[in-house]
Design a protein around this motif. Structure first.
Motif, PDB file in Angstrom:
ATOM      1  N   HIS A  38      -6.667  -9.572  -2.276  1.00 37.52           N
ATOM      2  CA  HIS A  38      -7.785  -8.510  -2.230  1.00 37.52           C
ATOM      3  C   HIS A  38      -9.271  -9.382  -2.153  1.00 37.52           C
ATOM      4  O   HIS A  38      -9.418  -9.938  -2.936  1.00 37.52           O
ATOM      5  CB  HIS A  38      -7.471  -7.601  -3.307  1.00 37.52           C
ATOM      6  N   TYR A  42     -11.012  -3.173  -5.991  1.00 38.81           N
ATOM      7  CA  TYR A  42     -10.414  -1.487  -5.419  1.00 38.81           C
ATOM      8  C   TYR A  42      -9.672  -0.999  -6.805  1.00 38.81           C
ATOM      9  O   TYR A  42      -9.674  -1.264  -7.670  1.00 38.81           O
ATOM     10  CB  TYR A  42      -9.092  -2.058  -4.616  1.00 38.81           C
ATOM     11  N   GLU A  93      -5.623   3.685  -1.749  1.00 43.79           N
ATOM     12  CA  GLU A  93      -6.103   2.440  -2.149  1.00 43.79           C
ATOM     13  C   GLU A  93      -7.752   2.932  -1.764  1.00 43.79           C
ATOM     14  O   GLU A  93      -7.894   2.917  -0.512  1.00 43.79           O
ATOM     15  CB  GLU A  93      -5.531   1.238  -1.838  1.00 43.79           C
ATOM     16  N   GLU A  95     -11.032   0.084  -1.492  1.00 44.61           N
ATOM     17  CA  GLU A  95     -11.383  -0.916  -1.722  1.00 44.61           C
ATOM     18  C   GLU A  95     -13.285  -0.935  -1.819  1.00 44.61           C
ATOM     19  O   GLU A  95     -13.682  -0.228  -0.703  1.00 44.61           O
ATOM     20  CB  GLU A  95     -11.148  -1.861  -0.703  1.00 44.61           C
TER      21      GLU A  95
END
Length: 104
Positions: A38, A42, A93, A95
């Motif tokens: 990543h 997030y 998700e 981010e």
């Protein structure tokens, strides 16, 4: 480092701009994201009850979560995520590419 699985989780990008990327992830039983890192902090919001099986390169951990439950992680996390449930699961998700742009 990743799980041995041929069933990929299905990402559906809902928004991707210079501030955030929002992705819905749908997993059949045993489906995986594949090994990834990543690049941004997030948040994850579960849409279903389920077990996320996380492989961090050294250990595998099962985390049971319920629909509506959320969590956050810092940038730099490396892992593979598998649906450890006997049924399909899904989460969203988010981010955060530019946290400064969210302070309004």
């Amino acid at each position: 480092m990743a799980f041995q699985c041929t069933t990929p989780a299905i990402p559906t990008v809902q928004q991707d701009d210079d501030v955030v990327r929002i992705t819905r992830w749908d997993f059949a039983p045993g489906a995986v994201t594949g090994w990834h890192r990543h690049g941004w902090p997030y948040f994850v919001i579960m849409l279903t009850d389920g077990v996320l099986r996380l492989h961090d390169g050294a250990a595998v951990t099962d985390v049971a979560l319920v629909a509506g439950q959320s969590y956050r992680r810092l940038a730099g996390v490396e892992h593979d995520v598998m649906n450890g449930s006997a049924h399909p699961i899904a989460f969203v998700e988010i981010e955060v590419k530019r946290p400064d742009a969210l302070a309004g």
